[in-house]
Design a protein around this motif. Structure first.
Motif, PDB file in Angstrom:
ATOM      1  N   SER A   1      16.902   2.051  22.835  1.00 17.25           N
ATOM      2  CA  SER A   1      16.133   2.217  21.594  1.00 17.25           C
ATOM      3  C   SER A   1      15.452   3.571  21.530  1.00 17.25           C
ATOM      4  N   ARG A   2      15.359   4.261  22.656  1.00 14.10           N
ATOM      5  CA  ARG A   2      14.623   5.521  22.776  1.00 14.10           C
ATOM      6  C   ARG A   2      13.130   5.322  22.513  1.00 14.10           C
ATOM      7  N   SER A   3      12.678   4.129  22.772  1.00  9.73           N
ATOM      8  CA  SER A   3      11.274   3.776  22.589  1.00  9.73           C
ATOM      9  C   SER A   3      10.591   3.746  23.946  1.00  9.73           C
ATOM     10  N   PRO A   4       9.253   3.856  23.946  1.00  9.40           N
ATOM     11  CA  PRO A   4       8.567   3.612  25.221  1.00  9.40           C
ATOM     12  C   PRO A   4       8.766   2.156  25.622  1.00  9.40           C
ATOM     13  N   VAL A   5       8.975   1.936  26.906  1.00  6.83           N
ATOM     14  CA  VAL A   5       9.134   0.570  27.402  1.00  6.83           C
ATOM     15  C   VAL A   5       7.771  -0.115  27.379  1.00  6.83           C
ATOM     16  N   VAL A   6       7.723  -1.290  26.779  1.00  8.73           N
ATOM     17  CA  VAL A   6       6.466  -2.075  26.796  1.00  8.73           C
ATOM     18  C   VAL A   6       6.736  -3.444  27.403  1.00  8.73           C
TER      19      VAL A   6
ATOM     20  N   ALA B   1       2.601  -7.623  26.684  1.00 12.52           N
ATOM     21  CA  ALA B   1       1.272  -7.269  26.180  1.00 12.52           C
ATOM     22  C   ALA B   1       1.322  -5.980  25.347  1.00 12.52           C
ATOM     23  N   LEU B   2       2.520  -5.432  25.152  1.00 12.86           N
ATOM     24  CA  LEU B   2       2.734  -4.166  24.446  1.00 12.86           C
ATOM     25  C   LEU B   2       2.095  -2.986  25.181  1.00 12.86           C
ATOM     26  N   ALA B   3       1.932  -3.155  26.494  1.00 16.54           N
ATOM     27  CA  ALA B   3       1.400  -2.081  27.338  1.00 16.54           C
ATOM     28  C   ALA B   3       2.557  -1.195  27.803  1.00 16.54           C
ATOM     29  N   THR B   4       2.344   0.101  27.800  1.00 15.28           N
ATOM     30  CA  THR B   4       3.359   1.040  28.274  1.00 15.28           C
ATOM     31  C   THR B   4       3.176   1.253  29.780  1.00 15.28           C
ATOM     32  N   SER B   5       3.933   2.195  30.311  1.00 12.12           N
ATOM     33  CA  SER B   5       3.843   2.445  31.754  1.00 12.12           C
ATOM     34  C   SER B   5       2.565   3.185  32.143  1.00 12.12           C
ATOM     35  N   ARG B   6       1.807   3.692  31.170  1.00 13.72           N
ATOM     36  CA  ARG B   6       0.517   4.316  31.519  1.00 13.72           C
ATOM     37  C   ARG B   6      -0.593   3.318  31.195  1.00 13.72           C
ATOM     38  N   PRO B   7      -1.392   2.934  32.187  1.00 12.88           N
ATOM     39  CA  PRO B   7      -2.468   1.967  31.916  1.00 12.88           C
ATOM     40  C   PRO B   7      -3.373   2.455  30.795  1.00 12.88           C
ATOM     41  N   GLY B   8      -3.677   1.557  29.867  1.00 13.26           N
ATOM     42  CA  GLY B   8      -4.560   1.916  28.764  1.00 13.26           C
ATOM     43  C   GLY B   8      -3.854   2.547  27.588  1.00 13.26           C
ATOM     44  N   VAL B   9      -2.545   2.748  27.696  1.00 13.49           N
ATOM     45  CA  VAL B   9      -1.781   3.255  26.540  1.00 13.49           C
ATOM     46  C   VAL B   9      -0.836   2.146  26.088  1.00 13.49           C
TER      47      VAL B   9
END
Lengths: 481, 411
Positions: B267-272, B275-283
């Motif tokens: 999808s070329r999207s950030p992986v979530v 919880a819709l959390a990305t690989s960076r905590p808090g993002v």
């Protein structure tokens, strides 16, 4: 006649000292040079005559945008000499005029034994061309310099001086300075015939009526042979060589921090990968001889060829999106060198067959042209008290742009109003371009001045807004076409 | 100028505004940054009805929906800054922003990315030929017609036959431009039968299936397109003065990539995760940035879903167990979310979203983990390329929380 930009209506009366036919990078450089000179204590009057609605709208807008050292030119040619000289002149001028240049350096990469064996001769050739900084490097160093290269590189040759430059700003800077020095820029003006009365004047017959000139310089690029024939010569034929290029998304830029050049070999000329001054990565060009001098369309075959080459050269690059594709036509001739001929009696000079190196050599060609005209009797000297070179708006990615500058925005909120999101072009920059001495005629002209709409979305978000800002200032392009 | 806030929301479309409303209602300081002059996102220039069904339980036009969501965020106490373009990261949770009032540095405790998606333009699809004016995307078309009341041509070819393609046809009709042909590379038109039947009847748009556009002709303005029948290889020329490239979605993921977030190649999207959390905590990432694209109401419900998880993060709740990768099997290109974190609850709307590349009349969904089939169910809706296929997340309930990647495919 008087200076200024004219896009429609009858041409100004009177006779100009020099008419320069062709508003590409070479013609604009010549007009700038001559407009800064005087003859018998009187400033030369110069008209830059261009068939298209804008300067830099032909071959000059669609090239590989490299500021060449001339390391690989054919030693002893005029091209070799002028590229070397032009490299110095344009490099210096770019700093004064704010033309973006990035000194990225280049790396020729050998992929076969034959190419590897050709490197020492290329290094020798560079020395013969007066360039001594090339160095042969091994495969490890090649991958150290450009880690994203595909497997199979055997070695390389570094050319630290090769640089990238903005070709659009270069032509605009020359034309803008020519205007500031009093030249006229006659756009939408196509030379269709020539009348010689045997006296001192030539009448150029154009679609907008006659233009009288004491001297004529032909810098008509793809049309330079046709104009040369109007003067009765059969010296060279331009065969447009189409080069298709793919421009990849800015996200690809870290993959290519320097120019990756092919080694010329029996397999034919390969393609290059180059960072662009706007922060993208370019792959190309193809090379295909055409008949149609206006066919800048792209082709299925061209794309397939480039994708194939790109996958081998830098597989990671092909995973990124293509932001733009375009095709340029190089003014190739049957000769191995520039076609520069002076016809003193006719008061006519042709600067033809200027191939892709013309961007680099443009200022040297202009200097050379002034010298040749002097030989034929138009002795000139540089005028005192010339205006300062224009300070061109920066559209290079490596230098501060208005959206980043707090002090600019504080003085004028338009510089903080981003209109084109992908390229981060502000309302202030678009306004400035429209109000500049040489305003754009259409959306493409605006793109070349600001980068508006040349980004990854191609207008999905900003197309309507940018179009609206352009619309209130329609020139008389439509009626004159 | 420096600003601090609890949560910075990048993008004021349906998902960002809904997240902002929920987070502000929970008592947080929320700052929405939108680069457009008005918040609301894509629905602002989508002048037809059908918006709000799943999130608001009503239907309204795109512009009305956009205004309503913006007002709800404001009423809940969120700050919404428009003409505010985020240009990069200034720290883990800090952003550089350009506004007409100057450059801002926004320091937040958490960031919600809601930057949406766009259609791939002609260049990204590598359609060769001349490069005349009159070639656009649906987004640009609707901007021109609905927001700027500009003109387009009189004869259009629409590339794509998805839901958005019919939306483009409606817009063209409003602008007095006839759609002479719609092309689809698939064997059948992708969009909902419910839309394409009245669409064909009312708009009388012929659809050429298994057809691709291979060339655009015309130096200054479009004169024609060349199309190829993928079954026979036969080519023909269709005269037109406008070409609209529709669908072909790609997320506006540049900010996500600039942060170095883990990305999904499909999808070329950030992986979530769920919880819709990305690989960076808090993002966090919501909406069509993570599933390009589902409908606006589904995007908005992502915004509602993320509220609880942002609150948990800010409250110091640990994220929980190691997440299990979720993978798209044939005929799907991507799946969202891309990670399942045991203990983090269900994904938005209890649905797994997938993007199919082929049409299937019967959807026999199969879920496997470590070579073991953990669920199989036939779903009563078809699989159609050009629109999201939704699978109940309950099909994952048999997964081993300590096991390997889970694959969702069709049997």
């Amino acid at each position: 006649m008087t200076g200024g930009v004219s896009r429609s209506g009858p041409l100004p009366d009177g006779t100009v000292d020099v008419a320069v036919v062709g508003g590409g990078v070479v013609g604009a450089a010549v007009a700038r040079e001559l407009a800064g000179r005087e003859h018998d204590g009187r400033a030369l009057s110069v008209a830059l005559v261009e068939a298209r609605p804008d300067v830099g709208d032909g071959t000059s807008k669609a090239n590989t945008a490299i500021l060449h050292t001339g390391f690989d030119a054919t030693p002893g040619t005029l091209e070799s000499r002028l590229v070397r000289r032009g490299y110095e002149l344009l490099g210096g001028y770019a700093e004064r005029a704010g033309i973006p240049v990035e000194r990225t350096g280049a790396l020729l990469v050998a992929w076969t034994g034959e190419e590897l064996a050709a490197l020492p001769a290329l290094a020798d050739k560079a020395v013969k061309n007066g360039y001594r900084q090339c160095e042969i490097v091994g495969a490890d160093e090649v991958y150290g310099l450009v880690p994203a290269l595909g497997p199979g590189a055997l070695g390389g040759l570094t050319v630290p001086g090769e640089s990238i430059i903005c070709p659009w700003t270069t032509t605009l800077a020359f034309a803008t300075e020519a205007l500031a020095r009093g030249a006229g820029v006659l756009l939408n003006t196509r030379v269709e015939g020539v009348q010689r009365d045997g006296g001192e004047e030539t009448v150029l017959l154009t679609n907008r009526g006659p233009l009288r000139a004491r001297w004529v310089v032909n810098a008509a690029g793809l049309g330079s042979d046709a104009v040369d024939r109007l003067f009765g010569h059969e010296r060279f034929t331009v065969t447009p060589r189409r080069g298709e290029l793919l421009v990849f998304d800015k996200m690809a830029r870290p993959l290519a921090n320097r120019i990756v050049l092919p080694v010329p070999s029996s397999r034919g000329k390969g393609v290059l990968i180059s960072p662009t001054i706007y922060g993208n990565v370019m792959l190309g060009p193809t090379a295909e001889d055409l008949r149609d001098r206006a066919d800048t369309s792209t082709s299925e075959e061209g794309f397939a060829f480039l994708v194939d080459k790109g996958l081998a050269l830098m597989p990671e690059l092909l995973k990124e999106e293509v932001t733009a594709s375009y095709a340029g036509l190089r003014a190739a001739t049957e000769h191995g060198d520039y076609q520069v001929h002076l016809d003193g009696a006719e008061r006519y000079l042709v600067l033809g067959g200027i191939r892709s190196t013309g961007l680099t050599s443009s200022m040297a060609l202009a200097e050379h042209a002034a010298g040749l005209l002097a030989e034929a009797g138009l002795v000139t000297s540089v005028r005192d008290e010339l205006p300062e070179p224009p300070r061109m708006p920066n559209i290079g990615e490596a230098f501060p742009r208005p959206y980043m500058c707090d002090d600019l925005i504080a003085g004028d909120p338009a510089y903080g109003t981003v209109v084109c999101f992908c390229e981060r072009v502000t309302a202030g920059e678009i306004r400035d371009a429209l109000a500049s001495p040489l305003p754009p005629a259409d959306i493409d002209g605006l793109r070349r001045r600001t980068r508006a709409m040349m980004g990854r979305c191609q207008g999905f978000f900003c197309g309507a807004e940018v179009g609206r800002r352009l619309a209130p200032v329609p020139d008389s392009v439509e009626e004159s076409r | 100028m420096n600003l601090t806030t609890d949560v910075a929301v990048v993008g004021g479309g349906p998902s960002g505004l809904t997240a902002a409303a929920g987070l502000a209602a929970a008592g947080l300081r929320v700052l929405v940054l939108d680069r457009e002059r008005e918040a609301g996102g894509i629905p602002r220039h989508s002048d037809h009805t059908g918006y709000g069904l799943r999130d608001l339980r009503t239907v309204m036009t795109g512009p009305a929906y956009a205004r309503l969501l913006a007002n709800r965020a404001l009423e809940a106490g969120a700050l919404v800054r428009t003409s505010a373009m985020v240009t990069g990261w200034a720290g883990e949770h800090a952003l550089d922003v350009t506004t007409p009032e100057g450059r801002l540095r926004v320091d937040a405790r958490a960031v919600v990315l809601a930057t949406g998606a766009r259609e791939r333009p002609r260049t990204a699809r590598m359609v060769p030929g001349d490069r005349p004016a009159g070639v656009l995307t649906t987004g640009q078309l609707q901007n021109v017609v609905h927001l700027h009341h500009g003109k387009v041509g009189t004869r259009a070819v629409i590339v794509g036959a998805e839901l958005v393609s019919w939306s483009a046809a409606l817009t063209l009709r409003t602008a007095g431009c006839r759609t002479v042909l719609m092309t689809s590379e698939h064997d059948r038109a992708e969009s909902y039968a419910a839309f394409s039947v009245p669409g064909r009847a009312v708009l009388r748009v012929p659809v050429a299936t298994a057809t691709r556009v291979v060339r655009i002709n015309g130096r200054d303005t479009v004169e024609s397109v060349e199309i190829e029948d993928l079954r026979t290889g036969e080519r023909r020329t269709v005269p037109c003065d406008t070409v609209v490239f529709t669908g072909g979605w790609i997320p506006d993921h540049e900010l996500a990539r600039a942060a170095g977030l883990a990305m999904d190649p499909g999808s070329r999207s950030p992986v979530v995760d769920n919880a819709l959390a990305t690989s960076r905590p808090g993002v966090f990432a919501v909406g069509n940035l993570v599933h390009p694209v589902d409908t606006a109401d589904v995007a908005a419900l992502d915004g509602r879903h993320v509220v609880r998880h942002v609150l948990a993060y800010l409250g110091g709740t640990p994220t929980g167990a190691e997440a299990i990768p979720l993978r798209a099997g044939a005929p799907f290109r991507w799946v969202s979310p891309g990670l399942v974190r045991p203990g983090a609850g269900a994904p938005p709307r209890r649905r797994i979203l997938l993007w199919p590349d082929e049409h299937r009349a019967v959807a026999r969904v199969m879920v496997t983990q470590d070579g073991r089939e953990i669920a199989r169910r036939t779903l009563p809706w078809p699989v159609s390329p050009g629109r999201v296929f939704r699978v109940p997340s309950s099909l994952l309930s048999g997964a081993d929380p300590h096991g390997g990647p889970i694959t969702v495919s069709l049997a």
